[in-house]
Motif scaffolding. Structure first.
Motif, PDB file in Angstrom:
ATOM      1  N   GLN A 102       0.832  -1.203   0.000  1.00 37.05           N
ATOM      2  CA  GLN A 102       0.000   0.000   0.000  1.00 37.05           C
ATOM      3  C   GLN A 102       0.871   1.259   0.000  1.00 37.05           C
ATOM      4  N   ILE A 103       1.904   1.260   0.829  1.00 35.19           N
ATOM      5  CA  ILE A 103       2.809   2.412   0.887  1.00 35.19           C
ATOM      6  C   ILE A 103       3.475   2.615  -0.473  1.00 35.19           C
ATOM      7  N   ALA A 104       3.930   1.524  -1.072  1.00 33.05           N
ATOM      8  CA  ALA A 104       4.595   1.609  -2.374  1.00 33.05           C
ATOM      9  C   ALA A 104       3.641   2.124  -3.454  1.00 33.05           C
ATOM     10  N   ALA A 105       2.418   1.699  -3.425  1.00 37.40           N
ATOM     11  CA  ALA A 105       1.451   2.128  -4.445  1.00 37.40           C
ATOM     12  C   ALA A 105       1.094   3.599  -4.294  1.00 37.40           C
ATOM     13  N   LEU A 106       1.052   4.090  -3.072  1.00 33.54           N
ATOM     14  CA  LEU A 106       0.672   5.486  -2.839  1.00 33.54           C
ATOM     15  C   LEU A 106       1.670   6.475  -3.446  1.00 33.54           C
ATOM     16  N   ARG A 107       2.895   6.050  -3.696  1.00 30.79           N
ATOM     17  CA  ARG A 107       3.880   6.978  -4.240  1.00 30.79           C
ATOM     18  C   ARG A 107       3.558   7.377  -5.673  1.00 30.79           C
ATOM     19  N   PHE A 108       2.693   6.631  -6.354  1.00 28.38           N
ATOM     20  CA  PHE A 108       2.328   6.959  -7.724  1.00 28.38           C
ATOM     21  C   PHE A 108       1.186   7.977  -7.806  1.00 28.38           C
ATOM     22  N   ALA A 109       0.621   8.342  -6.667  1.00 29.29           N
ATOM     23  CA  ALA A 109      -0.502   9.291  -6.657  1.00 29.29           C
ATOM     24  C   ALA A 109      -0.002  10.693  -6.332  1.00 29.29           C
ATOM     25  N   TYR A 110      -0.545  11.680  -7.010  1.00 31.50           N
ATOM     26  CA  TYR A 110      -0.253  13.069  -6.662  1.00 31.50           C
ATOM     27  C   TYR A 110      -0.959  13.407  -5.356  1.00 31.50           C
ATOM     28  N   ASP A 111      -0.569  14.517  -4.743  1.00 31.67           N
ATOM     29  CA  ASP A 111      -1.030  14.860  -3.403  1.00 31.67           C
ATOM     30  C   ASP A 111      -2.553  14.893  -3.260  1.00 31.67           C
ATOM     31  N   ASP A 112      -3.256  15.408  -4.273  1.00 33.57           N
ATOM     32  CA  ASP A 112      -4.716  15.486  -4.153  1.00 33.57           C
ATOM     33  C   ASP A 112      -5.353  14.100  -4.060  1.00 33.57           C
ATOM     34  N   GLU A 113      -4.853  13.142  -4.791  1.00 36.61           N
ATOM     35  CA  GLU A 113      -5.375  11.769  -4.726  1.00 36.61           C
ATOM     36  C   GLU A 113      -4.780  10.995  -3.548  1.00 36.61           C
ATOM     37  N   PHE A 114      -3.591  11.372  -3.134  1.00 35.03           N
ATOM     38  CA  PHE A 114      -2.892  10.697  -2.044  1.00 35.03           C
ATOM     39  C   PHE A 114      -3.756  10.638  -0.789  1.00 35.03           C
ATOM     40  N   ARG A 115      -4.373  11.755  -0.429  1.00 37.08           N
ATOM     41  CA  ARG A 115      -5.207  11.821   0.778  1.00 37.08           C
ATOM     42  C   ARG A 115      -6.352  10.807   0.728  1.00 37.08           C
ATOM     43  N   ASP A 116      -7.076  10.801  -0.384  1.00 39.17           N
ATOM     44  CA  ASP A 116      -8.230   9.905  -0.512  1.00 39.17           C
ATOM     45  C   ASP A 116      -7.804   8.433  -0.548  1.00 39.17           C
ATOM     46  N   ILE A 126      -7.712  -1.558   1.091  1.00 41.21           N
ATOM     47  CA  ILE A 126      -7.554  -1.926  -0.313  1.00 41.21           C
ATOM     48  C   ILE A 126      -6.087  -2.279  -0.585  1.00 41.21           C
ATOM     49  N   SER A 127      -5.875  -3.153  -1.533  1.00 39.82           N
ATOM     50  CA  SER A 127      -4.527  -3.640  -1.837  1.00 39.82           C
ATOM     51  C   SER A 127      -3.724  -2.574  -2.579  1.00 39.82           C
ATOM     52  N   GLY A 128      -2.425  -2.796  -2.631  1.00 42.56           N
ATOM     53  CA  GLY A 128      -1.560  -1.899  -3.380  1.00 42.56           C
ATOM     54  C   GLY A 128      -1.932  -1.864  -4.849  1.00 42.56           C
ATOM     55  N   ASP A 129      -2.274  -3.018  -5.402  1.00 42.42           N
ATOM     56  CA  ASP A 129      -2.666  -3.068  -6.799  1.00 42.42           C
ATOM     57  C   ASP A 129      -3.962  -2.288  -7.036  1.00 42.42           C
ATOM     58  N   MET A 130      -4.899  -2.377  -6.114  1.00 39.53           N
ATOM     59  CA  MET A 130      -6.150  -1.619  -6.242  1.00 39.53           C
ATOM     60  C   MET A 130      -5.879  -0.116  -6.124  1.00 39.53           C
ATOM     61  N   ILE A 131      -4.933   0.264  -5.267  1.00 36.25           N
ATOM     62  CA  ILE A 131      -4.561   1.681  -5.158  1.00 36.25           C
ATOM     63  C   ILE A 131      -4.019   2.160  -6.500  1.00 36.25           C
ATOM     64  N   LYS A 132      -3.103   1.382  -7.086  1.00 38.16           N
ATOM     65  CA  LYS A 132      -2.520   1.764  -8.377  1.00 38.16           C
ATOM     66  C   LYS A 132      -3.600   1.904  -9.448  1.00 38.16           C
ATOM     67  N   GLN A 133      -4.535   0.968  -9.476  1.00 33.80           N
ATOM     68  CA  GLN A 133      -5.591   1.011 -10.486  1.00 33.80           C
ATOM     69  C   GLN A 133      -6.547   2.180 -10.261  1.00 33.80           C
ATOM     70  N   SER A 134      -6.630   2.693  -9.035  1.00 41.15           N
ATOM     71  CA  SER A 134      -7.537   3.792  -8.718  1.00 41.15           C
ATOM     72  C   SER A 134      -6.948   5.161  -9.042  1.00 41.15           C
ATOM     73  N   ILE A 135      -5.667   5.219  -9.299  1.00 46.33           N
ATOM     74  CA  ILE A 135      -5.017   6.514  -9.546  1.00 46.33           C
ATOM     75  C   ILE A 135      -5.473   7.056 -10.896  1.00 46.33           C
ATOM     76  N   LYS A 136      -5.961   8.276 -10.872  1.00 49.35           N
ATOM     77  CA  LYS A 136      -6.457   8.904 -12.094  1.00 49.35           C
ATOM     78  C   LYS A 136      -5.333   9.604 -12.853  1.00 49.35           C
ATOM     79  N   LYS A 137      -4.460  10.301 -12.122  1.00 46.40           N
ATOM     80  CA  LYS A 137      -3.312  10.976 -12.738  1.00 46.40           C
ATOM     81  C   LYS A 137      -2.058  10.366 -12.129  1.00 46.40           C
ATOM     82  N   TRP A 138      -1.346   9.592 -12.924  1.00 43.21           N
ATOM     83  CA  TRP A 138      -0.189   8.822 -12.480  1.00 43.21           C
ATOM     84  C   TRP A 138       1.017   9.739 -12.245  1.00 43.21           C
TER      85      TRP A 138
END
Length: 145
Positions: A102-116, A126-138
């Motif tokens: 989860q921590i590793a996946a969060l690094r791909f999100a910009y600050d606005d998406e990071f919080r959510d 949610i899993s790291g893979d689900m976090i990655k798939q949820s990111i709108k702006k990589w």
């Protein structure tokens, strides 16, 4: 360089992945073939195959072990720094609630998406893979090992 996203974020090191390791695999196949094909030198080919296998195993394990161990530590430090910059407080308690994926996946999100996504990771687990798939702006990470 293409824009980084979920589908292309993995990284390969061509000399290792596409030259050295395939060469070892081919040598291993050849050695195993020669065990049955050259009965006169069977012991030599068995030893050859064992050595090639050990070189292959060592190459894969050491490369991954050292690089990923260091990278994982840096990802955790990056998370703590980023959390402090966004929320203005230490992240120890929050980081303890998260798995590394989860921590590793969060690094791909910009600050606005990071919080959510952080909120979802903590409360919905949610899993790291689900976090990655949820990111709108990589947010690309071009320094990965």
């Amino acid at each position: 360089m293409n824009e980084q996203n979920y589908k292309n974020h993995r990284k390969f090191y061509p000399p290792h992945h596409f030259v050295y390791l395939p060469l070892l695999i081919l040598l291993e196949i050849y050695g195993i073939y020669k065990i049955w094909d050259d009965a006169e030198h069977q012991l030599t080919w068995i030893l050859f195959s064992i050595v090639i296998f050990l070189l292959f195993y060592l190459a894969v394990m050491l490369r991954q072990h050292y690089a990923l161990g260091l990278q994982n530590r840096m990802v955790r430090i990056e998370f703590k720094q980023r959390y402090f910059e966004i929320f203005g407080q230490r992240s120890d308690e929050v980081a303890d609630k998260l798995r590394f994926d989860q921590i590793a996946a969060l690094r791909f999100a910009y600050d606005d998406e990071f919080r959510d996504l952080l909120h979802k990771a903590i409360h919905e687990n949610i899993s790291g893979d689900m976090i990655k798939q949820s990111i709108k702006k990589w947010r690309p990470d071009h320094q990965r090992v």
